[in-house]
Design a protein around this motif. Structure first.
Motif, PDB file in Angstrom:
ATOM      1  N   TRP A 346     -66.459  18.090  32.123  1.00  0.00           N
ATOM      2  CA  TRP A 346     -67.007  17.492  33.101  1.00  0.00           C
ATOM      3  C   TRP A 346     -68.626  17.523  31.505  1.00  0.00           C
ATOM      4  O   TRP A 346     -69.069  18.139  31.778  1.00  0.00           O
ATOM      5  CB  TRP A 346     -67.932  18.049  34.141  1.00  0.00           C
ATOM      6  CG  TRP A 346     -66.771  18.511  35.007  1.00  0.00           C
ATOM      7  CD1 TRP A 346     -65.799  18.819  35.893  1.00  0.00           C
ATOM      8  CD2 TRP A 346     -66.013  17.034  36.058  1.00  0.00           C
ATOM      9  NE1 TRP A 346     -64.810  18.859  36.328  1.00  0.00           N
ATOM     10  CE2 TRP A 346     -65.388  17.758  36.852  1.00  0.00           C
ATOM     11  CE3 TRP A 346     -66.435  16.073  36.096  1.00  0.00           C
ATOM     12  CZ2 TRP A 346     -64.583  16.610  37.548  1.00  0.00           C
ATOM     13  CZ3 TRP A 346     -65.335  14.960  36.928  1.00  0.00           C
ATOM     14  CH2 TRP A 346     -64.599  14.967  37.579  1.00  0.00           C
ATOM     15  N   ASP A 347     -69.724  16.199  31.901  1.00  0.00           N
ATOM     16  CA  ASP A 347     -70.537  16.486  31.458  1.00  0.00           C
ATOM     17  C   ASP A 347     -71.811  17.105  32.259  1.00  0.00           C
ATOM     18  O   ASP A 347     -71.423  17.548  33.318  1.00  0.00           O
ATOM     19  CB  ASP A 347     -71.074  14.971  31.309  1.00  0.00           C
ATOM     20  CG  ASP A 347     -71.125  14.081  31.748  1.00  0.00           C
ATOM     21  OD1 ASP A 347     -70.708  14.216  32.870  1.00  0.00           O
ATOM     22  OD2 ASP A 347     -70.833  12.517  31.510  1.00  0.00           O
ATOM     23  N   GLU A 348     -73.249  16.762  31.797  1.00  0.00           N
ATOM     24  CA  GLU A 348     -74.063  17.810  32.431  1.00  0.00           C
ATOM     25  C   GLU A 348     -74.204  15.974  33.747  1.00  0.00           C
ATOM     26  O   GLU A 348     -75.051  16.846  34.581  1.00  0.00           O
ATOM     27  CB  GLU A 348     -74.968  17.023  31.527  1.00  0.00           C
ATOM     28  CG  GLU A 348     -75.558  16.081  31.087  1.00  0.00           C
ATOM     29  CD  GLU A 348     -76.972  15.908  30.544  1.00  0.00           C
ATOM     30  OE1 GLU A 348     -77.070  14.777  29.572  1.00  0.00           O
ATOM     31  OE2 GLU A 348     -76.939  17.154  30.137  1.00  0.00           O
ATOM     32  N   HIS A 349     -73.878  15.248  33.366  1.00  0.00           N
ATOM     33  CA  HIS A 349     -74.188  14.474  34.695  1.00  0.00           C
ATOM     34  C   HIS A 349     -73.141  14.442  36.399  1.00  0.00           C
ATOM     35  O   HIS A 349     -72.521  13.595  36.761  1.00  0.00           O
ATOM     36  CB  HIS A 349     -74.106  13.120  34.508  1.00  0.00           C
ATOM     37  CG  HIS A 349     -75.354  12.934  33.483  1.00  0.00           C
ATOM     38  ND1 HIS A 349     -76.658  12.911  33.886  1.00  0.00           N
ATOM     39  CD2 HIS A 349     -75.211  12.041  32.252  1.00  0.00           C
ATOM     40  CE1 HIS A 349     -77.675  12.414  32.701  1.00  0.00           C
ATOM     41  NE2 HIS A 349     -76.618  12.423  31.836  1.00  0.00           N
ATOM     42  N   THR A 351     -70.159  13.550  35.854  1.00  0.00           N
ATOM     43  CA  THR A 351     -68.722  13.216  34.968  1.00  0.00           C
ATOM     44  C   THR A 351     -67.485  13.418  33.807  1.00  0.00           C
ATOM     45  O   THR A 351     -68.172  13.908  33.138  1.00  0.00           O
ATOM     46  CB  THR A 351     -69.025  11.596  35.032  1.00  0.00           C
ATOM     47  OG1 THR A 351     -69.836  11.636  33.856  1.00  0.00           O
ATOM     48  CG2 THR A 351     -70.027  11.192  35.589  1.00  0.00           C
ATOM     49  N   GLN A 420     -65.661  11.445  38.199  1.00  0.00           N
ATOM     50  CA  GLN A 420     -66.866  11.824  39.180  1.00  0.00           C
ATOM     51  C   GLN A 420     -66.448  13.119  40.133  1.00  0.00           C
ATOM     52  O   GLN A 420     -65.622  13.041  40.577  1.00  0.00           O
ATOM     53  CB  GLN A 420     -67.206  10.902  40.419  1.00  0.00           C
ATOM     54  CG  GLN A 420     -68.445  11.456  40.595  1.00  0.00           C
ATOM     55  CD  GLN A 420     -69.790  11.700  39.907  1.00  0.00           C
ATOM     56  OE1 GLN A 420     -69.954  10.549  38.772  1.00  0.00           O
ATOM     57  NE2 GLN A 420     -70.786  12.581  39.803  1.00  0.00           N
TER      58      GLN A 420
END
Length: 433
Positions: A346-349, A351, A420
């Protein structure tokens, strides 16, 4: 009271309470002891551990001994306190009631609750020495225990309750898994991960760890010698499946190092030179268990197998390294596919952008999701199965509370998706957008 000193009666009462406490503590410690730790100590020659295991194999007799002893001791303690009260205060009903309540309180606190808590807190430390005392007591009390158990057995038969003669103390894989998870303070995290992966292998087939057909790097002898040379000099692998024409016609396995040595020779190369270096291919069914295949690799002295379906069509290939990596984790990034697998996070957003060929097993493991593994193996296969159609890009759907956006579709398959991170881990499939 004229013949027995008052202090002697009190001392006898204290001894009875201590003896009752010992039996209660020993019983709880024996029932709480870790059998696997006891077996380990017994294998190292501990006589106390051997005796404890001997007693645990005769639980009904141990419980009979403890209950008979505690019942007799508690009755003696109550009678003794009543005798002391009568001799000291006379036949006052209030005094007898208070005395009975007092002795009950003493027995509950000092001969039941406190000893049992201590026994449950330090089971092995108490059970080992206690077993050395209980075993000879059982031998001495054997006639009494036998007599009492006659009535117990008759009662159980009247109630149609069958007494197990021998309990099976073998652990199931789920119980072993729980023990590994709970032993985090004693097992290094890497070792714990390897053990948990071994449990997972039991439910996996080679289809779960294979390199799919579309990603196989193979050598086609139907192409020109120059193309073959170019492919060999840029190859990522030590061994290549070799086919003549389409990939379903695999004729052997080529050791790349031998082929490179052939390229350095001065004579003009032909296809027959490469055919002479081939070893027979090793084919396996797609539903072969991973652990069974590991054994087959060892028995057949093979390191690479071609996976085929019921029609003989090539579905993929699996190597010994693939299975080992499934157990101990990735230990090489020599191929582009291995490098891509490390980017599943997962990235910082919240996603994650994934290729459609990413396996659901990797997604579940690295993103902590719960996609079913008993159907399609890749995120592309999962989406195609659910949609029952090849979708256009920019279609979103929701599976297991995870929103999935189809970013790119090419050549009748989903190439790129965006996930997500879900707030929960459950939910029914929903399509929108």
């Amino acid at each position: 009271m004229d013949t027995v000193p008052f202090w002697a009666l009190l001392l006898t009462l204290v001894c009875l309470i201590i003896l009752s406490a010992f039996f209660a503590m020993a019983e709880t410690a024996l029932m709480s002891a870790n059998r696997h730790r006891l077996r380990h100590l017994a294998k190292r020659g501990s006589h106390a551990a051997m005796t404890t295991l001997w007693l645990l194999d005769r639980t009904d007799q141990v419980l009979s001994l403890v209950l008979i002893a505690n019942t007799l001791i508690n009755a003696l303690a109550t009678a003794l306190v009543t005798t002391i009260a009568i001799a000291t205060f006379g036949h006052e009903e209030a005094v007898l009631a208070i005395t009975t309540g007092a002795v009950a309180f003493l027995l509950i606190v000092f001969a039941e609750i406190a000893p049992k808590i201590i026994g449950a807190t330090f089971p092995e430390r108490i059970a080992l020495p206690a077993a050395l005392v209980l075993k000879p007591l059982m031998a001495v009390s054997k006639p009494v225990i036998w007599f009492v158990n006659l009535f117990v057995t008759a009662l159980l038969r009247a109630l149609r309750i069958r007494k197990e003669t021998k309990r099976d103390h073998k652990l199931s894989p789920e119980e072993l898994r729980s023990m590994v998870l709970e032993g985090g303070n004693f097992i290094p995290k890497k070792h714990q991960s390897i053990l948990l992966n071994l449990f997972d292998l039991e439910h996996m087939s080679v289809e779960d760890v294979m390199t799919p057909r579309a990603q196989i790097e193979s050598l086609n002898l139907a192409q020109s010698i120059d193309e073959i040379k170019r492919q060999l000099t840029t190859c990522y692998h030590n061994k290549l499946p070799v086919h003549d024409g389409e990939i379903n016609r695999i004729i052997g396995i080529l050791h790349v190092r031998k082929a490179i040595g052939l390229l350095n020779e001065d004579e003009e190369l032909t296809i027959d030179h490469f055919r002479a270096l081939l070893t027979p291919p090793y084919f396996i069914p797609e539903d072969t268990d991973v652990l069974m295949q590991l054994q087959y690799f060892q028995e057949n002295h093979e390191r690479l197998a071609i996976i085929v379906d019921e029609y003989g069509e090539v579905q993929g290939l699996v190597t010994l390294e693939d299975i080992i990596e499934e157990m101990i984790g990735e230990f090489t990034t020599s191929t582009p596919a291995a490098a891509r697998a490390d980017n599943v996070s997962w990235d910082e957003h919240g996603t994650c952008l994934l290729e459609g060929s990413t396996t659901l097993r990797d997604i579940n493991k690295q993103l902590d999701l719960r996609f079913a593994l008993d159907g399609p193996k890749t995120i592309n296969g999962l989406l195609l199965e659910y949609l029952q159609d090849i979708p256009e890009a920019s279609v979103c759907l929701k599976l297991n509370d995870c929103v999935i956006e189809i970013v790119q579709v090419k050549n009748q398959s989903i190439k790129v998706v965006k996930l997500q991170r879900p707030a929960t881990a459950s939910g029914n499939p929903t399509r929108f957008g």
